[in-house]
Structures are given as structure tokens and as C-alpha cells.
Design an enzyme around this catalytic site. Sequence first.
Site, PDB file in Angstrom:
ATOM      1  CG  ASP A 264      -0.450  -0.502   2.505  1.00  0.00           C
ATOM      2  OD1 ASP A 264       0.775  -0.664   2.603  1.00  0.00           O
ATOM      3  OD2 ASP A 264      -1.235  -0.722   3.447  1.00  0.00           O
ATOM      4  CD  GLU A 380      -5.666   2.036   6.652  1.00  0.00           C
ATOM      5  OE1 GLU A 380      -6.609   1.687   7.413  1.00  0.00           O
ATOM      6  OE2 GLU A 380      -4.461   1.860   6.940  1.00  0.00           O
ATOM      7  CB  THR A 464       1.836   5.843   5.528  1.00  0.00           C
ATOM      8  OG1 THR A 464       0.790   4.944   5.139  1.00  0.00           O
ATOM      9  CG2 THR A 464       2.787   5.152   6.508  1.00  0.00           C
TER      10      THR A 464
HETATM   11  C1  DMJ Z   1      -0.999   2.289   9.935  1.00  0.00           C
HETATM   12  O1  DMJ Z   1       0.060   1.936  10.749  1.00  0.00           O
HETATM   13  C2  DMJ Z   1      -0.506   2.935   8.675  1.00  0.00           C
HETATM   14  O2  DMJ Z   1      -1.538   3.614   8.085  1.00  0.00           O
HETATM   15  C3  DMJ Z   1       0.073   1.956   7.711  1.00  0.00           C
HETATM   16  O3  DMJ Z   1       0.434   2.564   6.474  1.00  0.00           O
HETATM   17  C4  DMJ Z   1      -0.893   0.857   7.403  1.00  0.00           C
HETATM   18  N1  DMJ Z   1      -1.684   0.453   8.476  1.00  0.00           N
HETATM   19  C5  DMJ Z   1      -1.888   1.121   9.694  1.00  0.00           C
HETATM   20  C6  DMJ Z   1      -3.334   1.469   9.962  1.00  0.00           C
HETATM   21  O4  DMJ Z   1      -4.245   0.603   9.457  1.00  0.00           O
END
Ligand code: DMJ
Length: 488
Positions: A264, A380, A464
Site C-alpha cells: 500500500d 483508511e 502514512t
Molecule cells: C498504519 O500503521 C498505517 O496507516 C500503515 O500505512 C498501514 N496500516 C496502519 C493502519 O491501518
Amino acid sequence: MTRRPRFALIQPVLKNLPVALLMVAAQALTLAPAPALAAAPALRPVSEAESAVLANRVKDEMRHAWQGYKQYAWGHDALKPLSKAPHDWYAQSLMMTPVDALDTLILMGLKEQADEARELIATRLSFDQDMYVQNFEISIRLLGGLLSAYQLSGDARLLAKAQDLGQRLLPVFDSPTGLPYTHVNLRTGKVRGTISNPAETGTLLLEFGMLSRLTGQPVYFEKAKRALVETYRRASALGLVGSTINVENGQWQDPVAHIGGGIDSYYEYLYKCWRLFGDTECKSMWEHSIAGVNQALADNRGGALWYGHADMTSGRRLKTQYGALDAFMPALLAMGGDLPRARALQESGLRMWRLHGIEPESLDYASMKVTSPGYALRPEIVESAYYLHHYTGDWRYRAMGREFFDGFVRHTRSEVGYAALKDVRSKTKEDSMESFVFAETFKYFYLLFAPKEALDFDAVTFNTEAHPLRLPVAPAPAAPAQAAPAAQ
Ligand code: DMJ
């Protein structure tokens, strides 16, 4: 007589219909079954006044969860929200929850809580620990959290912590390929973990790059940029990457391409390193990659848009799987300028949410059956509602957010915080509250409902983990690099 395809006969009529009607027409013409779209309840507009009330409700819930952490897990990585006990990832706490929560507390104007979190971090968090930590998680949560909290508070102690941490993480990049090892010992600099994935090798540049900008030491940017480029260099001609890679020889271990967990944020950072740093090499890597993602992973079924799994080289469809982690994609598409796909995919996310009143970790979108039933309090889908609301101004995304927030509170609230679900069908709770609930889930809910002035979206780029980063007005003066801890 040769029969003309049904679509050709009505094409002139369809040309003049609005997009929504076109989707319904496409739905009617397709052979694939279209599960229950028409039966779903319509969304109701959200007025500005109601949105303000919702923003305050989010703030209250953030306060509730913070209070639980404070009472039962102060100084630890996280609170177990059912047993009311602390949880640490490693032998020593690295204060995941306070660091992840701090910028959200500041943005919400929860001053007292923000000040107590900041003092805790500044006076008691030490990275001088003889233990192996996961570079990716530590970078996105702690390095990202410290940098954004520093930028929002101006507290230089937070930048000093970030620099100390960045220095301790640097040895991960010393592999033969420049792709980072997954783990590093914070005290000795020894590394381990040769099998990694694109999310872990390619989601470091915002944090390390910003550390370079704020300290004047280019080494952090250079190492993380190389890791991203080395990941991209191994993509297929389609621009797709596989699921796992060996960082020592650069060979793919698993060639399955998708946009979910483990991949992702690699795509996310290709775009964001262009957005934040204006890096044109990132821009062209992004353009090539997103074209392949839209060509091989996007999947139109029954009038709905999904992104599934495919072989990275041939693009052959392997799985019709989508889930809570994939739901960041509408945000990325919207930010990249592709509003039609972003809007369509978010509608699919809403359908996924509505199956059980809260989203599952994953589902098979061909059968609309849940394939992984947990809900880890993930942000998300809310992140995507926030981005779409920002880019379109359409009340629809606040209305989705209201539905998500109502389900989130109804099904996951506990006496002292919020608890993940083991199964979204039975709503059985699990004794876990990840720190990203504070960094991301509450923050995106709040920003979705709060007035635009709560944060200037265009002036920042979220890492992220939802930590907003902004380029400093003037770059820091060049400074000599500190010595890295010796590997033993
Ligand atoms: C978070 O730690 C971050 O968004 C990461 O990129 C993916 N997953 C988790 C949240 O779901």
C-alpha cells in the site's frame, strides 16, 4: 442476421445520461451479479452545524480513549482496552501511543492532554535500548510523530529525539542493495530481517527526508530515497511490485501484486515524495506505477470499482480481494487527480462497510463474502472520506464519515477506550487498541468534520500514519553528520 451487441443499440441514449445513471445502466448490462446496491439506505446531507457537533463528538471520544491510556497504561506503548492493562511491543516501552497521539491532541486543541504527552515524551522516552525494533513501524509512527509534533509545537526536544532515533535506524540501509533490513538493534546498530516487502522498503522517505530538511544532514534523505528507487527498479514493466522481496539479493519472493497491506504505502510515497519535496524522479515513478495499477489491479464488477490481486508481470487476475487496508486508495487517487476512480472506489468501500455495519479486514468482492473478519480500528476508509471531501466539497463524504463514526462508536467503544473486533459479523471485541487509532482514526474523523481552518490541507503532506509534515520555510543549515552506532 448478425446481432449487434445490446450495448451498441442503446449507446446514443447513454451518451447523454449523467454518470450516476450510466453506472446503473452498466450494472444492468453486466452479467456479473450485483449484490444489493439498490437496497442500501441513501445518505442524508450533513449541515455545517451538524458537522461541528460531530467534530466535538470525535474530540470527546479522543479524550475518553486518552483518559483510559493515562489511567491504566501511562508511559507504555498502548492500553489493552478490555483488561485495562498496559501493553508494550518490546522489552522497553517506546511510547507508541503518546507519540502517535500528540499531533492529534494539538490539532484538536486538547492543550492539557497535549502538554502532558509532550512532557512525558521529552523527559522519559529513551531510544538507547538494547533491543531489535521494526524499522518501518518505528519510522512511520515514532519518527513521523516526533517530526510533526515538533513542527506543530516548536519544542526542540522533539526534534532532538527524532534525530537520535533517525541516527539509530540508519544501519538498516547498509544492505548490498540499499533496500533496508526489517529490524535494527537501537543500541548496537546490528541488523536482521532479509525478507521484506515494498511497504517496508518504500515508506521511509517522508520521515527520513523531513529529518534531513530539519537537521541539514542529507544522509537520511539519500538513504531512504535510494531504498524507494531500488524498490521501483525491481517493479515489472507494468510498474507493479510483488508482495515480498529479499533485501540482500533484490529478488522477489512472492510476485503477487495488490494495493493492500505490505505494498500500500509504497505507492502512496511515490506520489507524496513528489508532493512534499517536489522530487521529479518520484513523479515519473508514480506516473508509471499508477498506470499499471489502474490497468492490472482495477477491477470493474457489476458496476462497482474494486482493486484486486494480480501477477506482477503478466497482470493476470489472481484474487478478487479488497479490504480495510486497501481503502486508503480513494485518498491517493483523489490526491493524484483521478476523482472519478476515487469516488467510485469509495462507494465500494461504503458497500464493504455496510455488509456488517463496520468493515472487515478483507472480503471477496466477487461473492461479497468476508474472508478475514477482524476490524483493527483502521483509519483508511475515513482518510479517504476526508480527502474526497477536501477535493470535491461534496457533503456525501461527511455523510459517509457520520455513518462510519456511528458504527465505530457503537461497536468498538469500551469502558476505557476503543477495542478492535475479532469478528465484524458477531461484533466480538478483542483486547487491543493500536496507537494508530490516536494518530489516524480520530484525527481523520475530526478533520473531516472540523472547519477547514483546523489544518491547512494544502500546506502539509500526511505521512502514512497521518502525521502532517510541512516543508520548513528555510532549509536548515548544513550540519556535519553524527557517527552512527557501531554494528557488532
Ligand atoms: C498504519 O500503521 C498505517 O496507516 C500503515 O500505512 C498501514 N496500516 C496502519 C493502519 O491501518
